[in-house]
Design a protein around this motif. Sequence first.
Motif: not given
Length: 87
Positions: A1-5, A28-44, A84-87
């Motif tokens: 989605m970012v690339k298409e924009r 912000q929506g991605w952070r709220n939906y995907y954030y878990t303790a194990h997802s920090q590496k992918k979000l970075a 905003k950032t995901l972390l």
Amino acid sequence: MVKERLAPPSMRKYSFKEHVTWLNPKIQGWRNYYYTAHSQKKLAKLDWYILQRITRWYAKKRQRARWQASYPEVKHLATMHRLKTLL
């Protein structure tokens, strides 16, 4: 989605602030939906990807041959415009 924009040449007419305004609710929506303790590496990695795509867009907008040289300037603009950032 970012690339298409950010990738099409027609998007170069928009300002940095307009892109940040469009991106922030999505991040912000991605952070709220995907954030878990194990997802920090992918979000970075996603944070890095978003900043890389914005840097490439910015370099093309400014007609610079090397996009990596624009990275510090884009990082400063992202902070200034409160991207905003995901972390």
